[in-house]
Design a protein around this motif. Structure first.
Motif, PDB file in Angstrom:
ATOM      1  N   GLU A 133       0.830  -1.199   0.000  1.00  0.00           N
ATOM      2  CA  GLU A 133       0.000   0.000   0.000  1.00  0.00           C
ATOM      3  C   GLU A 133       0.876   1.265   0.000  1.00  0.00           C
ATOM      4  OE1 GLU A 133      -3.055  -0.005   2.982  1.00  0.00           O
ATOM      5  OE2 GLU A 133      -3.456  -2.154   2.739  1.00  0.00           O
ATOM      6  N   PHE A 134       1.990   1.181   0.675  1.00  0.00           N
ATOM      7  CA  PHE A 134       2.929   2.302   0.675  1.00  0.00           C
ATOM      8  C   PHE A 134       3.421   2.575  -0.743  1.00  0.00           C
ATOM      9  CE2 PHE A 134       7.451   3.625   0.942  1.00  0.00           C
ATOM     10  CZ  PHE A 134       7.285   4.863   1.538  1.00  0.00           C
ATOM     11  N   VAL A 135       3.800   1.514  -1.461  1.00  0.00           N
ATOM     12  CA  VAL A 135       4.287   1.653  -2.837  1.00  0.00           C
ATOM     13  C   VAL A 135       3.212   2.266  -3.724  1.00  0.00           C
ATOM     14  CG1 VAL A 135       4.982   0.370  -4.895  1.00  0.00           C
ATOM     15  CG2 VAL A 135       5.958  -0.216  -2.667  1.00  0.00           C
ATOM     16  N   ALA A 136       1.991   1.736  -3.630  1.00  0.00           N
ATOM     17  CA  ALA A 136       0.900   2.237  -4.468  1.00  0.00           C
ATOM     18  C   ALA A 136       0.618   3.718  -4.179  1.00  0.00           C
ATOM     19  CB  ALA A 136      -0.359   1.399  -4.242  1.00  0.00           C
ATOM     20  N   SER A 137       0.667   4.086  -2.906  1.00  0.00           N
ATOM     21  CA  SER A 137       0.385   5.484  -2.520  1.00  0.00           C
ATOM     22  C   SER A 137       1.476   6.431  -2.999  1.00  0.00           C
ATOM     23  CB  SER A 137       0.230   5.575  -0.999  1.00  0.00           C
ATOM     24  OG  SER A 137      -0.844   4.776  -0.543  1.00  0.00           O
ATOM     25  N   VAL A 138       2.731   5.998  -2.899  1.00  0.00           N
ATOM     26  CA  VAL A 138       3.850   6.837  -3.345  1.00  0.00           C
ATOM     27  C   VAL A 138       3.772   7.061  -4.851  1.00  0.00           C
ATOM     28  CG1 VAL A 138       6.346   6.923  -3.651  1.00  0.00           C
ATOM     29  CG2 VAL A 138       5.383   6.240  -1.447  1.00  0.00           C
ATOM     30  N   GLN A 139       3.500   5.998  -5.601  1.00  0.00           N
ATOM     31  CA  GLN A 139       3.443   6.132  -7.056  1.00  0.00           C
ATOM     32  C   GLN A 139       2.254   6.977  -7.498  1.00  0.00           C
ATOM     33  OE1 GLN A 139       3.837   2.351  -9.034  1.00  0.00           O
ATOM     34  NE2 GLN A 139       5.835   1.918  -8.110  1.00  0.00           N
ATOM     35  N   LEU A 140       1.133   6.831  -6.835  1.00  0.00           N
ATOM     36  CA  LEU A 140      -0.039   7.630  -7.164  1.00  0.00           C
ATOM     37  C   LEU A 140       0.215   9.114  -6.912  1.00  0.00           C
ATOM     38  CD1 LEU A 140      -3.020   7.717  -8.039  1.00  0.00           C
ATOM     39  CD2 LEU A 140      -3.641   7.439  -5.618  1.00  0.00           C
ATOM     40  N   ALA A 141       0.923   9.409  -5.826  1.00  0.00           N
ATOM     41  CA  ALA A 141       1.191  10.802  -5.463  1.00  0.00           C
ATOM     42  C   ALA A 141       2.122  11.487  -6.444  1.00  0.00           C
ATOM     43  CB  ALA A 141       1.784  10.861  -4.053  1.00  0.00           C
ATOM     44  N   HIS A 142       2.845  10.710  -7.264  1.00  0.00           N
ATOM     45  CA  HIS A 142       3.840  11.313  -8.147  1.00  0.00           C
ATOM     46  C   HIS A 142       3.568  11.076  -9.623  1.00  0.00           C
ATOM     47  CE1 HIS A 142       5.868  11.191  -4.218  1.00  0.00           C
ATOM     48  NE2 HIS A 142       6.460  12.282  -4.649  1.00  0.00           N
ATOM     49  N   GLU A 143       2.358  10.657  -9.958  1.00  0.00           N
ATOM     50  CA  GLU A 143       2.017  10.442 -11.356  1.00  0.00           C
ATOM     51  C   GLU A 143       2.142  11.723 -12.172  1.00  0.00           C
ATOM     52  OE1 GLU A 143      -1.824   8.738 -11.778  1.00  0.00           O
ATOM     53  OE2 GLU A 143      -1.121   6.673 -11.536  1.00  0.00           O
ATOM     54  N   LYS A 144       1.774  12.846 -11.582  1.00  0.00           N
ATOM     55  CA  LYS A 144       1.792  14.122 -12.297  1.00  0.00           C
ATOM     56  C   LYS A 144       2.886  15.044 -11.786  1.00  0.00           C
ATOM     57  CE  LYS A 144      -3.142  13.934 -13.365  1.00  0.00           C
ATOM     58  NZ  LYS A 144      -4.464  14.636 -13.274  1.00  0.00           N
ATOM     59  N   ARG A 145       3.920  14.457 -11.202  1.00  0.00           N
ATOM     60  CA  ARG A 145       5.044  15.248 -10.682  1.00  0.00           C
ATOM     61  C   ARG A 145       6.354  14.758 -11.303  1.00  0.00           C
ATOM     62  NH1 ARG A 145       3.770  18.195  -6.044  1.00  0.00           N
ATOM     63  NH2 ARG A 145       5.972  18.185  -5.439  1.00  0.00           N
ATOM     64  N   ARG A 146       6.337  14.563 -12.616  1.00  0.00           N
ATOM     65  CA  ARG A 146       7.497  14.001 -13.306  1.00  0.00           C
ATOM     66  C   ARG A 146       8.042  14.936 -14.377  1.00  0.00           C
ATOM     67  NH1 ARG A 146       7.367   7.572 -12.969  1.00  0.00           N
ATOM     68  NH2 ARG A 146       6.172   7.363 -11.036  1.00  0.00           N
ATOM     69  N   GLY A 147       7.816  16.227 -14.217  1.00  0.00           N
ATOM     70  CA  GLY A 147       8.357  17.202 -15.156  1.00  0.00           C
ATOM     71  C   GLY A 147       7.572  17.353 -16.432  1.00  0.00           C
ATOM     72  N   GLN A 148       6.310  16.914 -16.433  1.00  0.00           N
ATOM     73  CA  GLN A 148       5.474  17.073 -17.617  1.00  0.00           C
ATOM     74  C   GLN A 148       5.173  18.552 -17.871  1.00  0.00           C
ATOM     75  OE1 GLN A 148       4.669  15.224 -14.872  1.00  0.00           O
ATOM     76  NE2 GLN A 148       3.496  13.389 -15.405  1.00  0.00           N
ATOM     77  N   PRO A 149       4.728  18.867 -19.098  1.00  0.00           N
ATOM     78  CA  PRO A 149       4.316  20.246 -19.379  1.00  0.00           C
ATOM     79  C   PRO A 149       3.182  20.686 -18.455  1.00  0.00           C
ATOM     80  CG  PRO A 149       4.533  19.000 -21.417  1.00  0.00           C
ATOM     81  CD  PRO A 149       4.665  18.010 -20.304  1.00  0.00           C
ATOM     82  N   SER A 150       3.307  21.846 -17.888  1.00  0.00           N
ATOM     83  CA  SER A 150       2.275  22.371 -16.990  1.00  0.00           C
ATOM     84  C   SER A 150       2.431  23.883 -16.917  1.00  0.00           C
ATOM     85  CB  SER A 150       2.389  21.754 -15.594  1.00  0.00           C
ATOM     86  OG  SER A 150       3.635  22.084 -15.005  1.00  0.00           O
ATOM     87  N   ARG A 151       1.372  24.552 -16.560  1.00  0.00           N
ATOM     88  CA  ARG A 151       1.431  25.999 -16.410  1.00  0.00           C
ATOM     89  C   ARG A 151       1.992  26.360 -15.043  1.00  0.00           C
ATOM     90  NH1 ARG A 151      -0.834  28.714 -20.447  1.00  0.00           N
ATOM     91  NH2 ARG A 151      -2.358  27.649 -21.775  1.00  0.00           N
ATOM     92  N   ARG A 152       2.712  27.461 -15.014  1.00  0.00           N
ATOM     93  CA  ARG A 152       3.272  27.931 -13.752  1.00  0.00           C
ATOM     94  C   ARG A 152       2.140  28.422 -12.842  1.00  0.00           C
ATOM     95  NH1 ARG A 152       6.926  30.933 -16.116  1.00  0.00           N
ATOM     96  NH2 ARG A 152       5.930  32.925 -15.717  1.00  0.00           N
ATOM     97  N   ARG A 153       2.183  27.974 -11.608  1.00  0.00           N
ATOM     98  CA  ARG A 153       1.156  28.358 -10.643  1.00  0.00           C
ATOM     99  C   ARG A 153       1.423  29.768 -10.142  1.00  0.00           C
ATOM    100  NH1 ARG A 153       0.976  26.944  -4.891  1.00  0.00           N
ATOM    101  NH2 ARG A 153       3.045  26.129  -5.347  1.00  0.00           N
ATOM    102  N   VAL A 154       0.430  30.633 -10.256  1.00  0.00           N
ATOM    103  CA  VAL A 154       0.557  32.033  -9.854  1.00  0.00           C
ATOM    104  C   VAL A 154      -0.288  32.281  -8.612  1.00  0.00           C
ATOM    105  CG1 VAL A 154       0.222  34.439 -10.553  1.00  0.00           C
ATOM    106  CG2 VAL A 154       0.885  32.711 -12.263  1.00  0.00           C
ATOM    107  N   ILE A 155       0.330  32.891  -7.596  1.00  0.00           N
ATOM    108  CA  ILE A 155      -0.387  33.261  -6.370  1.00  0.00           C
ATOM    109  C   ILE A 155      -0.182  34.760  -6.160  1.00  0.00           C
ATOM    110  CG2 ILE A 155      -0.658  32.863  -3.899  1.00  0.00           C
ATOM    111  CD1 ILE A 155       0.571  30.122  -4.283  1.00  0.00           C
ATOM    112  N   ALA A 156      -1.236  35.516  -6.354  1.00  0.00           N
ATOM    113  CA  ALA A 156      -1.139  36.974  -6.250  1.00  0.00           C
ATOM    114  C   ALA A 156      -0.658  37.384  -4.869  1.00  0.00           C
ATOM    115  CB  ALA A 156      -2.507  37.602  -6.540  1.00  0.00           C
ATOM    116  N   ASP A 157       0.321  38.292  -4.834  1.00  0.00           N
ATOM    117  CA  ASP A 157       0.864  38.868  -3.603  1.00  0.00           C
ATOM    118  C   ASP A 157       1.616  37.865  -2.731  1.00  0.00           C
ATOM    119  OD1 ASP A 157      -0.267  41.334  -4.286  1.00  0.00           O
ATOM    120  OD2 ASP A 157      -2.187  40.767  -3.376  1.00  0.00           O
TER     121      ASP A 157
END
Length: 514
Positions: A443-467
């Motif tokens: 379960e630890f393995v499955a949770s770690v892999q799920l948490a990083h599916e979209k954290r592998r340097g794919q194209p994404s827009r820069r997150r902007v936080i005003a102020d």
């Protein structure tokens, strides 16, 4: 008198003036003209031959210029430098001196920002000065790390860069520049309205702090792309660093794919962050004393466990071993540790090395003589790690510091090469649950892999936080303006690309001026 008058013509006949026969002069003239013609034809023939077939006349030219030298092999030939871009002509509003602060990658980003500011304000930039007084105490100058000639020449179509101030503006001549730190995360408006007028009075400004002095967002597109151009093209390492860095990459690639692990478990990071997980009581106290010793590290009393629970601490080597295994890396994985000396030494690396025996560092791959010139120069050593990290098959930082962010951005620019960006807050939660027995390994393995599916340097827009610029995505980690043509990049950031690694670079915009 008669005798004397008669003697004059006698002497004249005895020593007649030299006269060259006319036919002989003509022959001499023809020979000279013919020689000039032959050499002109030969030069033209060589030029045409080199244009259409670079090696057509190589044997002839080698015999003429170096009769006893063995011709070099093609792969050893040094390529000719590209032609210089035409210099931009503008009326300079003054001189900008900058003293960068921090480590190599913080200074690298600052140099990109300061070039951009100089371009915006039509200034003449003095080659930046590097930090020599921080924790690392590295005495390196700009030209010890970067190719200063390339830096100046490659940006001549944007700004004028000089190696040093003109004599009349130096302190020795009584001139007093205005020393000041620009406001952090500033936009174009701040520099135009508050900084530019200062040059009318002082002519020379000295920015004594340069970290994060230009905003991530709200900057004109042409200036954002100039930041990229400086970062990806103008800031080239010295030939000595490039040669040794390329050798490291070659050695690693000969053995197969490799992971560059930016294991940021070093003394300065632990002291600065106050993170002491896994340290002995004595080690924790030593780190605390170090934090108090450096006045610019403002936070003194730090709750290590609270900070860790918020995901603000680097992973320990032991935690890193478990996470890498959960991500699917096996014991045959070749791992290069892109870091300085790990706090606690081999004792703290034991668990990681047991899980991954093929762990290497630059000190293991290169001879001591090769590294001697870089010893006690932390920024030059960091430059080697930077090159290896950019070239690796997979890049994994255990903390999102300046090197992690700049390498991530470089890898995006090179075609979105895989960078696994660890969610430390989520990982701390999963690690604690697994280690206290409430979360089985599967379960630890499955949770770690799920948490990083979209954290592998794919194209994404820069997150902007005003102020809240410190909390939003860093420009140099995701320079989206430089990764595609046009201004919207909708195709690149479409949902279809959200899970794509190694996106083609064909859509990436050219950041050159032509």
């Amino acid at each position: 008198m008669e005798v004397r008058s008669e003697s004059l013509p006698v002497r004249s006949d005895k020593f007649p003036p030299p006269v060259i026969p006319k036919p002989r002069l003509q022959v001499w003239f023809i020979r000279v003209c013919f020689s000039i013609l032959v050499w002109t034809c030969l030069v033209q023939l060589v030029a045409v031959g080199e244009l259409w077939h670079p090696h057509l006349l190589s044997n002839i030219t080698n015999r003429i210029s170096k009769p006893k030298q063995v011709p070099l092999r093609v792969e050893e030939a040094v390529p000719s430098p590209p032609p210089l871009l035409p210099a931009r002509k503008y009326r300079s509003n003054g001189f900008l001196r900058v003293s960068c602060n921090g480590g190599l990658n913080q200074m690298r980003a600052a140099i990109c920002d300061m070039v951009t500011v100089a371009r915006l304000l039509n200034l003449t930039l003095v080659v930046p000065e590097l930090d020599k007084t921080s924790f690392w105490a590295d005495p390196s100058n700009f030209d010890d790390i970067f190719d200063v000639r390339h830096f100046i020449d490659s940006l001549r179509d944007e700004i004028q860069i000089i190696r040093r101030l003109p004599k009349r503006y130096r302190r020795k001549r009584g001139h007093k520049p205005l020393d000041m730190p620009p406001v952090s995360w500033s936009t174009e408006k701040y520099y135009m309205q508050q900084i530019l007028p200062l040059f009318q009075k002082h002519k020379v400004l000295h920015f004594n702090k340069t970290d994060a002095r230009l905003a991530n967002n709200g900057i004109p597109l042409d200036l954002q792309r100039l930041r990229c151009r400086v970062n990806f093209q103008a800031l080239k390492f010295t030939p000595e660093i490039e040669t040794l860095g390329n050798k490291l990459v070659h050695i690693l690639k000969e053995k197969g794919p490799f992971v560059a692990l930016h294991l940021r478990y070093e003394m300065d990071m632990l002291a600065f962050s106050g993170c002491t997980r896994g340290c002995t009581v004595e080690e924790a106290e030593d780190l605390k004393q170090m934090r108090y010793a450096y006045i610019w590290w403002r936070d003194k009393e730090i709750d290590s466990e609270l900070k860790r629970s918020r995901g603000l601490c680097p992973l320990t080597p032991e935690e890193t071993a478990l996470v890498l295994q959960a991500l699917g890396f096996d014991k045959n994985t070749q791992i290069y540790i892109a870091a300085g000396e790990i706090y606690g030494g081999e004792r703290r690396l034991a668990a990681l090395r047991a899980a991954f025996p093929q762990i290497v560092k630059k000190e293991m791959l290169l001879a001591q003589e090769e590294l001697r010139q870089f010893q006690n120069h932390s920024s030059q050593m960091a430059a080697l790690d930077f090159m290896v990290s950019v070239a690796s098959n997979t890049f994994i930082p255990t903390y999102d510091g300046n090197m992690a962010k700049l390498v991530e951005g470089h890898r995006r620019y090179l075609g979105f090469k895989r960078s696994i960006l660890l969610d430390r807050k989520k990982l701390v939660e999963l690690l604690d649950m697994h280690q206290n027995g409430t979360l089985p390994w599967n379960e630890f393995v499955a949770s770690v892999q799920l948490a990083h599916e979209k954290r592998r340097g794919q194209p994404s827009r820069r997150r902007v936080i005003a102020d809240k610029p410190k909390e939003e995505d860093y420009f140099y980690a995701n320079p989206q303006e430089c990764l595609c043509d046009g201004t919207s990049c909708d195709d690149l950031f479409s949902p279809g690309n959200a899970s794509t690694i190694g996106v083609t670079t064909s859509n990436r915009i050219s950041i050159l001026p032509y």
